[in-house]
Design a protein around this motif. Structure first.
Motif, PDB file in Angstrom:
ATOM      1  N   HIS A 140      54.935  -0.115  30.016  1.00 59.57           N
ATOM      2  CA  HIS A 140      54.612  -0.683  28.708  1.00 59.57           C
ATOM      3  C   HIS A 140      55.777  -1.462  28.108  1.00 59.57           C
ATOM      4  N   SER A 191      46.372   4.053  27.428  1.00 66.88           N
ATOM      5  CA  SER A 191      47.140   3.926  28.660  1.00 66.88           C
ATOM      6  C   SER A 191      48.410   4.787  28.613  1.00 66.88           C
ATOM      7  N   GLU A 208      47.399   8.408  29.089  1.00 64.39           N
ATOM      8  CA  GLU A 208      47.047   8.637  30.495  1.00 64.39           C
ATOM      9  C   GLU A 208      48.314   8.716  31.360  1.00 64.39           C
ATOM     10  N   THR A 209      49.256   7.842  31.093  1.00 63.08           N
ATOM     11  CA  THR A 209      50.517   7.825  31.855  1.00 63.08           C
ATOM     12  C   THR A 209      51.283   9.130  31.658  1.00 63.08           C
ATOM     13  N   LYS A 256      44.037   0.257  23.235  1.00 63.72           N
ATOM     14  CA  LYS A 256      44.251   0.148  24.683  1.00 63.72           C
ATOM     15  C   LYS A 256      45.629   0.698  25.053  1.00 63.72           C
TER      16      LYS A 256
END
Ligand SMILES: O=c1[nH]c(=O)c2[nH]c(=O)[nH]c2[nH]1
Length: 296
Positions: free
Chosen positions: A232, A200, A203-204, A196
């Motif tokens: 994060h 993420s 994608e960021t 996960k």
């Protein structure tokens, strides 16, 4: 003055391993490139060639296959920790380990509107990576990605740089910006949902590359790292290596044509190489987590 053995490690590099989970007729595949390296009490082999403490790299390679059979590989971070711990827990002279894993992505081949059960296509050159360092009781996890190729066809400028007698580059307010992202980020904890977090962060990075109006690849690097750290809390620092994949406007004046930022020569070398670390200013540095890592 004496001459002594300094830091060292040894292991098997680039063990290519593919595992198929055949638990149902819908197979899953893991395709990995695993490198092991052991650290510890290896003075004897270096000083005299006494190999009593040297677990052969051949055995290390077999261990990669053996552990992959004993238990499903799972996330690359967990597999790397299991491998490192195995060597430390079973070989007394081994005090630390560095395990590198690269994972190649496969996608199911679409057949009749759905993904096939056991046929796959390699999606791209991109790799998901991890570098796990176990050092006594400390475990550092540095994960990342490699060769994620991205391009912006506008929204990039480069001007305002110093000029000297060797400068020929023209200033531009509209150019192609392209790179192959290699990034590694260091986790502050080891109880992370690795898949996960990876998804993420990737994608960021992509979203930030796309939405940053860039005045320099250096600025894009900083924005991408900053966005990852803002989203994060589990990440301490992000390091990136960004080759500037230059696209030079073809001079069409000799053909009597006007090139309005439409036709480019894509050069593969030489390339600018933009590298940097974006970090929180309130975390301890962890030089051992990064020692001898490729690209950094
Ligand atoms: O984004 C860039 N950064 C540079 O440092 C540089 N140098 C260069 O020639 N072109 C570019 N582009």
């Amino acid at each position: 003055m004496g001459i002594v053995m300094g830091p060292n490690q040894y292991g098997k590099s680039e063990c290519r391993i593919v595992t198929i989970n055949r638990g149902s007729s819908r197979h899953t595949i893991k395709d990995l490139n695993v490198s092991t390296a052991l650290r510890g009490d290896f003075d004897d082999t270096h000083y005299t060639g006494d190999n009593a403490k040297v677990l052969p790299t051949d055995t290390q390679k077999n261990t990669v296959y053996g552990l992959a059979k004993e238990q499903p590989v799972g996330e690359i971070e967990d597999f790397a920790v299991r491998l490192g711990r195995h060597f430390i827990d079973t070989q007394e002279p081994v005090k630390g380990a560095r395990i590198l894993v690269e994972e190649y992505a496969w996608e199911r081949i679409p057949v009749a509107g759905t993904g096939h059960d056991h046929s796959f296509a390699r999606s791209s050159d991109e790799k998901r990576t991890t570098a796990v360092t176990i050092d006594g009781s400390e475990t550092h996890v540095v994960s990342g990605l490699k060769d994620l190729v991205v391009l912006k066809s506008t929204g990039s400028e480069f001007w305002g740089y110093p000029k000297d007698r060797f400068t020929t580059l023209g200033e531009t307010e509209d150019r192609i910006l392209a790179t192959a992202v290699t990034a590694r980020w260091r986790y502050l904890r080891n109880d992370v949902d690795w898949a996960k977090s990876f998804g993420s962060i990737r994608e960021t990075m992509l979203e930030t590359f796309a939405t940053t109006h860039s005045y320099a690849l250096q600025q894009s690097l900083h924005e991408m790292g900053k966005a990852v750290l803002e989203k994060h809390p589990e990440v301490a620092e992000v390091r990136m290596s960004l080759p500037n994949k230059h696209h030079f406007l073809v001079d069409m004046e000799p053909f009597g044509m006007q090139n309005e930022n439409e036709v480019f020569f894509a050069a593969d070398r030489p390339y600018g190489l933009i590298e940097g670390t974006v970090t929180r200013d309130d975390v301890d540095e962890a030089p051992r987590a990064w020692y001898s890592l490729p690209e950094f």
